[in-house]
Design a protein around this motif. Structure first.
Motif, PDB file in Angstrom:
ATOM      1  N   ARG A   6       3.908 -19.558  45.128  1.00 24.00           N
ATOM      2  CA  ARG A   6       4.235 -20.549  45.436  1.00 24.00           C
ATOM      3  C   ARG A   6       3.817 -22.208  43.844  1.00 24.00           C
ATOM      4  N   GLN A   7       4.869 -23.019  43.649  1.00 26.91           N
ATOM      5  CA  GLN A   7       5.593 -23.587  42.687  1.00 26.91           C
ATOM      6  C   GLN A   7       5.113 -24.492  41.891  1.00 26.91           C
ATOM      7  N   PHE A   8       3.440 -25.694  42.398  1.00 25.14           N
ATOM      8  CA  PHE A   8       2.773 -25.646  41.206  1.00 25.14           C
ATOM      9  C   PHE A   8       2.316 -24.690  39.824  1.00 25.14           C
ATOM     10  N   PRO A   9       1.805 -23.985  41.167  1.00 26.23           N
ATOM     11  CA  PRO A   9       0.961 -22.935  39.392  1.00 26.23           C
ATOM     12  C   PRO A   9       2.395 -21.769  38.408  1.00 26.23           C
ATOM     13  N   PHE A  10       3.565 -22.121  39.511  1.00 24.98           N
ATOM     14  CA  PHE A  10       4.491 -21.329  38.548  1.00 24.98           C
ATOM     15  C   PHE A  10       5.209 -22.682  37.206  1.00 24.98           C
ATOM     16  N   VAL A  11       5.585 -24.060  38.282  1.00 29.92           N
ATOM     17  CA  VAL A  11       5.778 -25.027  37.009  1.00 29.92           C
ATOM     18  C   VAL A  11       4.632 -25.474  36.314  1.00 29.92           C
ATOM     19  N   GLY A  12       3.126 -24.969  36.708  1.00 27.69           N
ATOM     20  CA  GLY A  12       2.682 -25.895  35.943  1.00 27.69           C
ATOM     21  C   GLY A  12       1.891 -25.411  34.809  1.00 27.69           C
ATOM     22  N   MET A  13       1.904 -23.649  35.225  1.00 35.54           N
ATOM     23  CA  MET A  13       1.513 -22.714  34.545  1.00 35.54           C
ATOM     24  C   MET A  13       2.591 -22.345  33.357  1.00 35.54           C
ATOM     25  N   GLU A  14       3.372 -22.904  33.627  1.00 33.16           N
ATOM     26  CA  GLU A  14       4.764 -22.371  33.225  1.00 33.16           C
ATOM     27  C   GLU A  14       5.023 -21.067  32.531  1.00 33.16           C
ATOM     28  N   LEU A  15       5.069 -20.331  34.271  1.00 37.22           N
ATOM     29  CA  LEU A  15       5.535 -19.012  34.050  1.00 37.22           C
ATOM     30  C   LEU A  15       6.840 -18.628  34.453  1.00 37.22           C
ATOM     31  N   SER A  16       7.111 -17.623  33.913  1.00 39.09           N
ATOM     32  CA  SER A  16       8.361 -16.985  33.972  1.00 39.09           C
ATOM     33  C   SER A  16       8.402 -15.436  35.151  1.00 39.09           C
ATOM     34  N   TYR A  17       9.848 -15.658  35.615  1.00 36.70           N
ATOM     35  CA  TYR A  17       9.987 -13.949  36.560  1.00 36.70           C
ATOM     36  C   TYR A  17      11.392 -13.926  35.611  1.00 36.70           C
ATOM     37  N   LEU A  18      11.309 -12.343  35.480  1.00 35.44           N
ATOM     38  CA  LEU A  18      12.406 -11.721  35.364  1.00 35.44           C
ATOM     39  C   LEU A  18      12.984 -11.281  36.122  1.00 35.44           C
ATOM     40  N   GLY A  19      14.381 -11.151  36.539  1.00 33.94           N
ATOM     41  CA  GLY A  19      14.588 -10.084  37.434  1.00 33.94           C
ATOM     42  C   GLY A  19      15.611  -8.846  36.033  1.00 33.94           C
ATOM     43  N   SER A  20      15.624  -7.867  36.570  1.00 34.46           N
ATOM     44  CA  SER A  20      15.734  -6.920  35.571  1.00 34.46           C
ATOM     45  C   SER A  20      16.453  -5.210  36.437  1.00 34.46           C
ATOM     46  N   PHE A  21      17.622  -5.134  36.253  1.00 33.47           N
ATOM     47  CA  PHE A  21      18.236  -4.344  37.246  1.00 33.47           C
ATOM     48  C   PHE A  21      18.715  -3.037  36.468  1.00 33.47           C
ATOM     49  N   TRP A  22      18.819  -2.016  36.669  1.00 30.71           N
ATOM     50  CA  TRP A  22      18.767  -0.694  35.675  1.00 30.71           C
ATOM     51  C   TRP A  22      18.925  -1.322  34.656  1.00 30.71           C
ATOM     52  N   GLY A  23      19.866  -0.536  33.901  1.00 25.94           N
ATOM     53  CA  GLY A  23      19.615  -0.167  32.816  1.00 25.94           C
ATOM     54  C   GLY A  23      21.477  -0.104  31.738  1.00 25.94           C
ATOM     55  N   ASN A  24      22.007  -0.737  30.455  1.00 28.88           N
ATOM     56  CA  ASN A  24      23.417  -0.403  30.647  1.00 28.88           C
ATOM     57  C   ASN A  24      22.829   1.139  29.184  1.00 28.88           C
ATOM     58  N   HIS A  25      23.884   1.281  28.865  1.00 29.93           N
ATOM     59  CA  HIS A  25      24.245   2.423  28.252  1.00 29.93           C
ATOM     60  C   HIS A  25      23.660   2.763  26.469  1.00 29.93           C
ATOM     61  N   LEU A  26      23.555   1.770  26.396  1.00 26.56           N
ATOM     62  CA  LEU A  26      22.658   1.786  24.781  1.00 26.56           C
ATOM     63  C   LEU A  26      20.986   1.975  25.506  1.00 26.56           C
ATOM     64  N   ASP A  27      20.702   1.537  26.693  1.00 26.30           N
ATOM     65  CA  ASP A  27      19.445   1.695  27.180  1.00 26.30           C
ATOM     66  C   ASP A  27      19.373   3.195  27.748  1.00 26.30           C
ATOM     67  N   LEU A  28      20.148   4.091  28.186  1.00 30.80           N
ATOM     68  CA  LEU A  28      20.211   5.329  28.318  1.00 30.80           C
ATOM     69  C   LEU A  28      19.862   5.602  27.089  1.00 30.80           C
ATOM     70  N   VAL A  29      20.771   5.635  25.731  1.00 32.96           N
ATOM     71  CA  VAL A  29      20.870   6.643  24.948  1.00 32.96           C
ATOM     72  C   VAL A  29      19.820   5.991  24.399  1.00 32.96           C
ATOM     73  N   GLU A  30      19.357   5.079  24.255  1.00 43.07           N
ATOM     74  CA  GLU A  30      17.954   5.237  23.130  1.00 43.07           C
ATOM     75  C   GLU A  30      16.395   5.796  24.630  1.00 43.07           C
ATOM     76  N   VAL A  31      16.170   5.581  25.845  1.00 44.33           N
ATOM     77  CA  VAL A  31      15.227   6.759  26.657  1.00 44.33           C
ATOM     78  C   VAL A  31      15.991   7.797  26.333  1.00 44.33           C
ATOM     79  N   LEU A  32      16.465   8.313  26.798  1.00 43.27           N
ATOM     80  CA  LEU A  32      17.113   9.998  26.728  1.00 43.27           C
ATOM     81  C   LEU A  32      16.509  10.698  24.743  1.00 43.27           C
ATOM     82  N   SER A  33      17.105   8.896  23.486  1.00 44.78           N
ATOM     83  CA  SER A  33      16.523   9.721  22.278  1.00 44.78           C
ATOM     84  C   SER A  33      14.840   9.677  22.520  1.00 44.78           C
ATOM     85  N   LEU A  34      14.257   8.490  22.705  1.00 36.71           N
ATOM     86  CA  LEU A  34      12.543   8.527  22.709  1.00 36.71           C
ATOM     87  C   LEU A  34      12.090  10.235  23.192  1.00 36.71           C
TER      88      LEU A  34
END
Length: 355
Positions: free
Chosen positions: A288-316
């Motif tokens: 619904r559009q009004f709660p999205f705008v009226g509550m200032e919600l955010s919708y973030l796409g996040s696709f896979w990861g990059n080289h440093l993301d992979l290095v970090e999770v391997l280290s963890l």
């Protein structure tokens, strides 16, 4: 070598005997030791990615890969000091290296001639494969003892890490806040752990449709779990209030990506809440559009990861900060296990092992 090959959409993979590939000058030949099985592999067979990732059939899928060096192309730099038998993991996103996204380090978002192993280049459901030397990451001798734990980190382990970092960096996590993970499968079982590691003291709630998956989520650090199957938004909010004292969430990492899960997520967010989506079950979602705008919600796409993301999770993981929920399976059983993924029956990650 043996390889599981795709001959058409909505058809089972066939186990074939095929030649071992020859590495090009800038490639490494890998003896695959472990290959994770992802729901997106099932979706590839079902035709979900037919538009964005056209394939030349027959085709070898598989994008979560760990393997040992078995040969080096003539142009692989000697400064890398790879030797036969060295264990590496494959960074699955192969950007062209020239576009803005690649130059920023985000090859998984390549806007040029990018490729993604298992969705174009031949993948890891085979005993051997070739990979450009730029896209492998060496691991320690200790980590090499359990390749079945390494392979899933290249997607199931890395993808929710990047999504949770986005929620943290956008200021949605921290003490006094509540973050939820929707879907406790291969990605979600790691996501609840990252919520604890990166959450700054936030309360972590797991949302799933099976009690068995909520058990895993709690074992992996979730403070609370709610079975959302057949529950209305109000019923879920009642349970949230009973468990946390609040009826809304500050942040959600959605590992499902269905129309129902995204819609539920936005209904559960409070003012200035954010939902980061890493799941890809539905082709379209709506809210619904009004709660999205009226509550200032955010919708973030996040696709896979990059080289440093992979290095970090391997280290963890090597530091003992990441728990794995892995089941080892055989290549010859690949089709029945893919069907189980499609039904949502798998908890954690199934990994094909070759040694």
């Amino acid at each position: 070598m043996q390889a599981a090959r795709m001959y058409g959409y909505k058809e089972p993979l066939r186990i074939d005997e095929v030649p071992v590939p020859e590495p090009a000058p800038d490639e490494i030949l890998l003896k695959v030791t472990a290959a994770g099985m992802c729901r997106s592999d099932y979706q590839l067979l079902e035709g979900y990615f037919k538009g964005p990732f056209p394939l030349d059939l027959p085709y070898i899928p598989g994008h979560e890969i760990a393997g040992r060096v078995a040969g080096l192309g003539s142009a692989v730099p000697t400064t890398l000091d790879y030797s036969e038998g060295d264990m590496v993991v494959v960074n699955p996103s192969w950007g062209d290296g020239t576009c803005r996204q690649c130059r920023e380090g985000n090859e998984q978002l390549c806007s040029g001639n990018g490729r993604w192993v298992g969705f174009g280049p031949q993948g890891g459901f085979a005993e051997y494969m070739v990979v450009d030397y730029r896209h492998v990451i060496p691991v320690s001798d200790e980590a090499a003892k359990a390749p079945e734990l390494l392979a899933p980190m290249t997607d199931a382990g890395m993808t929710p890490y990047r999504g949770m970092r986005k929620l943290r960096d956008s200021g949605k996590l921290g003490a006094g806040r509540t973050v939820a993970v929707t879907g406790i499968g291969g990605l979600g079982s790691y996501a609840v752990q990252y919520a604890k590691l990166l959450g700054g003291g936030a309360t972590v709630v797991a949302l799933a449709r099976k009690d068995s998956k909520l058990v895993v989520a709690k074992e992996n650090g979730a403070d609370h779990g709610i079975n959302v199957k057949d529950k209305s938004t109000g019923a879920i909010q009642d349970e949230l209030e009973r468990l946390t004292g609040r009826r809304t969430l500050d942040a959600i990492l959605d590992c499902v990506g269905s129309e129902a899960s995204i819609s539920m997520g936005f209904d559960l967010l409070g003012p200035e809440g954010a939902l980061a989506a890493v799941g890809l079950m539905s082709e379209r979602v709506k809210h619904r559009q009004f709660p999205f705008v009226g509550m200032e919600l955010s919708y973030l796409g996040s696709f896979w990861g990059n080289h440093l993301d992979l290095v970090e999770v391997l280290s963890l993981a090597e530091a003992g900060l990441v728990k794995h929920n892995v089941t080892k399976v055989k290549l010859e059983d690949i089709n029945e296990n893919l069907e189980a993924l499609g039904r949502g029956d798998v908890i954690g990650r199934q990994v094909i092992v070759f040694e």
